[in-house]
Design a protein around this motif. Structure first.
Motif: not given
Lengths: 527, 189, 343
Positions: A370-374, A377-378, A385, A387, A419, C15, C116-117, C232, C281-282, C286, C288, C291, C335
């Motif tokens: 997981c790179i916590r890109c979010g 969340v979107e 959340l 992640q 994801c 993706t 990574l991560g 983001d 992002p790592v 994280t 909204p 950020r 949130p």
């Protein structure tokens, strides 16, 4: 007319509705054998009323509701009961469950049908009739409808009754076809629901890409105050929570039910079965199933419950080459089956034969960190959340997962879908929920054992005291004879052992009657 | 010099008094440690730990007379939970006490039961029904799987059977992406 | 008929981590082209050195940790780290400086923290800060941009010689010089006013000459990143908003002592940092709302370091400081869950 509201997140997925929704609902021919599971609903498994060898008529109740949250099961056609045993059922585990197998005689002889005039009956009588007609939610959750149609003890007054015609998952189109072809029946069922619930307003939510269905429903609702609303085509708009938000702006509270905010929600197909159960006296014997994806002739088919998937697939022309996965339900929330020799149940809204290319099945992707890109969340319609939840579920830190509102997750799959690391996020949440439930059960069991052990200790102590008291009374008289008792106790046992020995050798070692039934009171209040 | 000593002593004295007052005034009334330990133990009452039941074992742990790795039914998870509660390091289960086994329930072979009531007397949670010279039966829901009823039975008619998985008890497993997904019944076989 | 099963959802969006990282690389191209035009071959040579070293180090570490090489190398994350660092280094930085920085970033800041991560700190910025602290002289030897000095007179072979060996004699006079932020800082220290300092030839239309074009390039790339959702929008918005706000406050108090907000936003690594570094992002927050706060924190810290700290620019330090704060920000900016509010 109030404006539409919106919910957070959601997905614009591909639709794939036209594969199956371009032709009228077909009728599957009567199969030679029907395997009817006794658990086709949420709640207690139904109690069988027939025995092997019995002749049954179409519509005859073969198993009755066992408890308040339960539903009856009926013979979908006339014939003979040939077996009552564990048979494979459509379930993600691939396990078998109690089924009644009926050899059909092809005569389709009905029981005597008794239409009811619901206006003349007390609401509880109407609900009773629905319960014994086996009416459950046909959107896939299969929660007994009679329970949801009872507002007593839930605040009484209902603001909004919602009919769910969103059908947001890709590929599925059975509700679309039912709305186009049977709008009058749906509205007739809706009248009964309105009679029972007395809501202030009735809203019918349909995704705006189902133009024909919206038109048909509007026409059928003409002259009533039922409002048909086109809602945006955005997955998961058909989820109860999201649909209610879209139509009323209200959010079902965490750990709450729709009734808590004065809303109740039913699927359109359920309304049709309510109409048939009351106005025609016909219990739930069949349902419309979308058979689509990688089959020769995708279609919506009216099929008797208990019909094997394989027969239905054959009716639709069989599989095309390249089917890798057979899914019951849609591609977002449906589960994959191990075998197509399982019966159609009340929960079977769609059978999707998926493969790479067709059915858009995505080949298994390697999982990355997981790179916590979010992105999740979107996408999350529950505003979670994902992640962070994933982090704790993966580490089996269930307390922390609950702090992040694990149980608000509706398992819609949006997070896994977007994801970029291809982490099976929803699966982690399902796993964590199941573990938490299991641990809860274990804890209750341990608590029960503790109480029973304590009760036993208390009892032994009490008995000891009583015995001591008696002994003290008798002591002066019987001082001499006490030494003999232990041996006298043992004598009858030895005699019994001697009697039992020849019998034991004769009996096979494992001929044990199955009087042990594991505790299986599963009830997930998931409407 | 003397002033410094006096001042520091006075400060220490005042601080000590404050701490003492706080300890009395803000005392946390928690569960006694025995209850907390007992809550972690699986309540099988099997006695494999060497004590007469879960509560006596909990008392022994609290009194530092018993180690935390003597409970086979509690297994690894139980030991970890105890270690966490008591601030100790987890250790492997003591093999002298037994090994961790899948959950089982007792089943009486009703053809062979002679109705001697010995098992009823042995059951720590009163989960066996029956009367003298009448066939006995185990209430499966109440059975903890302690196996204490096995030795007293003079005709060896009690067997331990594993709890079979049903659709009601089935759970989603930990997600591992693998080629070899199997139906649950075959995976356990 | 029997089938293989898998858990839902059965369809996934096309993706991948590799695709997101690739987009970051593409987005850096316009800015990088501008940098190359204004500062010569050195920019590209740095980039090549960093790329080679990063890939080698990543492969080595992956192998040592027993990970699938092809799968994890194709996530392009090492490349992004290498390019971010290379862009931040002076164009004529000796080869060993680049190598050391990249090695530190990949081996220590990334893989020793779990890969990574899992790394809490932005690897490229860790590498940069290590170099900045250890080799301050090499790290502050910036070139005078084309148009002010004679960068284009220095050919490819001479640049290579300077970077890889003893080529100091090849450097034309007046090739190296202070950046606009350096000038601002030193001149302010000498008691000059901002208006006077702005007359220096290193200043262009709004910020440093040459620099402002590179900044524009990075802005274009960054906006594209935001548009494609690879980054983001909240982080750059928070960071530039934070920086502009605090700069405006001080500018209004004393415009002769504090540079204008537009100068701050367009100078140094502000735009590049906002769209490319802070958005990792790592290591970022994280949630909204988190950020926005995370970005604003970086912006404010950048200004504080620039205006009151010991370094002319402060993006790297600010990012690392906010990396530390990210988990706490996340904890307090969750949130509101669906249904948490009544009605």
């Amino acid at each position: 007319m109030s404006a539409l509201f919106s919910f957070h997140g959601g997905l614009k997925t591909t639709r794939h509705k036209t594969e199956s929704n371009q032709q009228p609902i077909l009728v599957n021919p009567l199969p030679p054998q029907l395997t009817v599971p006794l658990r086709q609903h949420i709640g207690a498994i139904a109690k069988p009323l027939v025995q092997v060898g019995d002749r049954v008529l179409k519509g005859q109740m073969i198993a009755q509701a066992d408890g308040y949250i339960s539903a009856a099961v009926h013979a979908p056609s006339s014939g003979v009961v040939t077996a009552m045993e564990l048979r494979p059922v459509p379930h993600p585990s691939g396990l078998s469950d109690e089924c009644i197998v009926i050899e059909t005689d092809g005569e389709e002889r009905w029981i005597e049908r008794q239409p009811l005039d619901y206006r003349q009956l007390h609401p509880s009588e109407v609900r009773g009739a629905l319960r014994s007609a086996g009416v459950v939610g046909l959107g896939g959750a299969v929660f007994p409808s009679a329970v949801k149609l009872n507002l007593e003890g839930q605040g009484g007054q209902l603001d909004t009754l919602i009919l769910n015609g969103a059908e947001c998952e890709p590929w599925i189109s059975c509700d679309d076809r039912i709305m186009r072809e049977r709008a009058d029946e749906i509205v007739a069922g809706l009248h009964i629901m309105v009679h029972l619930l007395q809501p202030r307003e009735v809203l019918i939510g349909i995704e705006d890409d189902k133009v024909e269905a919206i038109a048909a429903m509007r026409e059928a609702c003409a002259g009533t105050n039922y409002q048909v609303r086109a809602i945006p085509t955005l997955y998961p708009s058909g989820s109860v929570k999201q649909l209610i938000k879209l139509l009323t702006g209200k959010e079902i509270p965490v750990d709450g039910l729709p009734a808590d905010i004065g809303v109740q929600c039913f699927n359109v197909a359920t309304a049709q079965t309510v109409h048939r159960a009351i106005d025609l006296g016909e219990p739930v014997l069949s349902r419309v199933v979308t058979v689509t994806g990688h089959v020769a002739r995708p279609a919506n088919v009216e099929v008797l419950l208990g019909t094997p998937f394989s027969a239905l697939i054959a009716f639709c022309g069989g599989y095309r080459d390249g089917v890798e996965r057979l899914i019951m339900g849609g591609p977002m929330m449906g589960f994959a089956l191990y075998d197509d020799e399982v019966p159609v149940t009340k929960a079977t809204n769609c059978i999707l034969a998926a493969g790479a290319g067709i059915g858009e099945l995505t080949p298994e992707q390697p999982q990355m960190p997981c790179i916590r890109c979010g992105a999740c969340v979107e996408a999350c319609p529950a505003n979670l959340l994902p992640q962070q939840l994933y982090w704790h579920a993966r580490a089996k830190e269930f307390d922390k997962a609950q702090d992040y509102h694990l149980f608000s997750c509706i398992e819609c799959g949006c997070c896994s879908y977007v994801c970029p690391s291809h982490i099976p996020l929803v699966q982690f949440y399902r796993y964590a929920k199941n573990e938490i439930w299991a641990q809860e059960k274990e804890k209750q069991k341990a608590e029960l054992a503790r109480q029973r052990h304590q009760a036993r200790l208390d009892r032994l102590e009490r008995e000891q005291k009583e015995r001591d008291a008696k002994l003290r009374q008798k002591a002066p008289r019987q001082a001499a004879s006490t030494a003999v008792t232990p041996e006298a106790d043992k004598l009858p046992i030895e005699a019994a052992v001697a009697r039992a020995k020849p019998h034991r050798i004769a009996a096979p070692a494992d001929a044990s009657p199955a009087s042990v039934a594991a505790d299986d009171d599963r009830s997930e209040p998931n409407s | 010099m003397i002033t410094a000593i006096v001042v520091l002593s006075a400060l220490a004295g005042v601080a000590g008094l404050l701490l003492g007052f706080a300890a009395v005034r803000f005392k946390v009334e928690g569960d006694p440690i025995v209850d907390k330990i007992d809550a972690i133990l699986p309540q099988t009452q099997c006695g494999q730990c060497g004590y007469a039941g879960c509560r006596p074992y909990a008392e022994a742990i609290a009194a530092d007379e018993a180690d935390i790795n003597q409970c086979p039914p509690g297994g690894e998870n139980g030991i970890i939970a105890l270690a966490e509660l008591l601030g100790r390091d987890p250790k492997p289960l003591n093999p002298e006490n037994g090994i961790e086994k899948p959950k089982m329930v007792a089943l009486i072979d009703e053809h062979n039961c002679i109705g001697c009531t010995l098992c009823i007397q042995a059951c720590p949670v009163d989960a066996i029904l029956g009367a003298a010279k009448h066939m006995h039966t185990v209430i499966a829901q109440e059975c903890t799987g302690c196996e204490l009823c096995l030795p007293p039975c003079p005709v060896d008619c009690i067997h331990m059977t594993p709890i079979t998985q049903t659709i009601g008890t089935w759970k989603w497993s930990y997600p591992v992406r693998s080629e070899t997904h199997q139906p649950a019944d075959q995976a356990t076989a | 008929m029997r089938f293989k099963t898998a858990t839902s959802p059965h369809i996934l969006l096309e993706t991948s981590v590799g695709q997101i990282m690739r987009r970051v690389l593409y987005a850096m191209l316009p800015g990088m082209a501008a940098l190359t035009w204004f500062f010569g071959w050195g920019v590209l040579i740095n980039l090549v050195i960093a790329t080679v070293v990063a890939l080698a180090a990543e492969a080595l570490m992956l192998a040592a940790r027993g990970k699938a090489l092809a799968l994890h190398l194709s996530d392009n994350s090492a490349l992004v780290t290498a390019w971010l660092l290379a862009v931040a280094l002076p164009p004529l930085a000796p080869w060993w400086l680049t190598t050391l920085g990249v090695l530190f970033a990949i081996v220590i800041a990334k893989h020793l923290y779990g890969g990574l991560g899992y790394n809490p700190f932005n690897p490229a910025m860790v590498g940069y800060v290590v170099l900045l602290i250890s080799f301050p002289r090499e790290m502050s030897t910036w070139l005078v941009p084309h148009g002010v000095g004679q960068v284009h007179a220095l050919g490819l072979s001479n640049t290579l010689t300077i970077i890889f060996g003893n080529g100091q004699h090849l450097m034309p006079d007046g090739l190296t010089g202070a950046t606009s932020l350096d000038v601002l800082r030193t001149q302010l220290g000498l008691g000059r006013s901002v208006t006077e300092i702005r007359n220096s030839p290193v200043f262009g239309i709004v910020a440093g000459r040459g620099w402002e074009w590179a900044t524009l390039g990075f802005l274009v790339g960054g906006l594209w990143l935001v548009y494609t959702r690879a980054a983001d929008w909240r982080i750059p918005a928070g960071m530039l908003g934070g920086l502009a706000t605090i700069a405006t406050v001080f500018y209004l108090i004393d415009p002769q002592h504090y540079a204008a907000p537009w100068f701050h936003v367009c100078s140094g690594a502000a735009i590049f940092g906002a769209f490319f570094i802070a958005t990792d992002p790592v290591t970022a927050s994280t949630t909204p709302r988190g950020r926005l706060i995370y970005g604003a924190g970086i912006g404010i810290l950048v200004y504080i370091i620039r205006a009151f700290g010991g370094y002319p620019d402060g993006v790297a330090f600010s990012v690392l400081l906010m990396n530390i704060a990210a988990p706490t920000i996340d904890l307090y900016t969750q949130p509101q869950v669906f249904g948490a509010r009544r009605g």
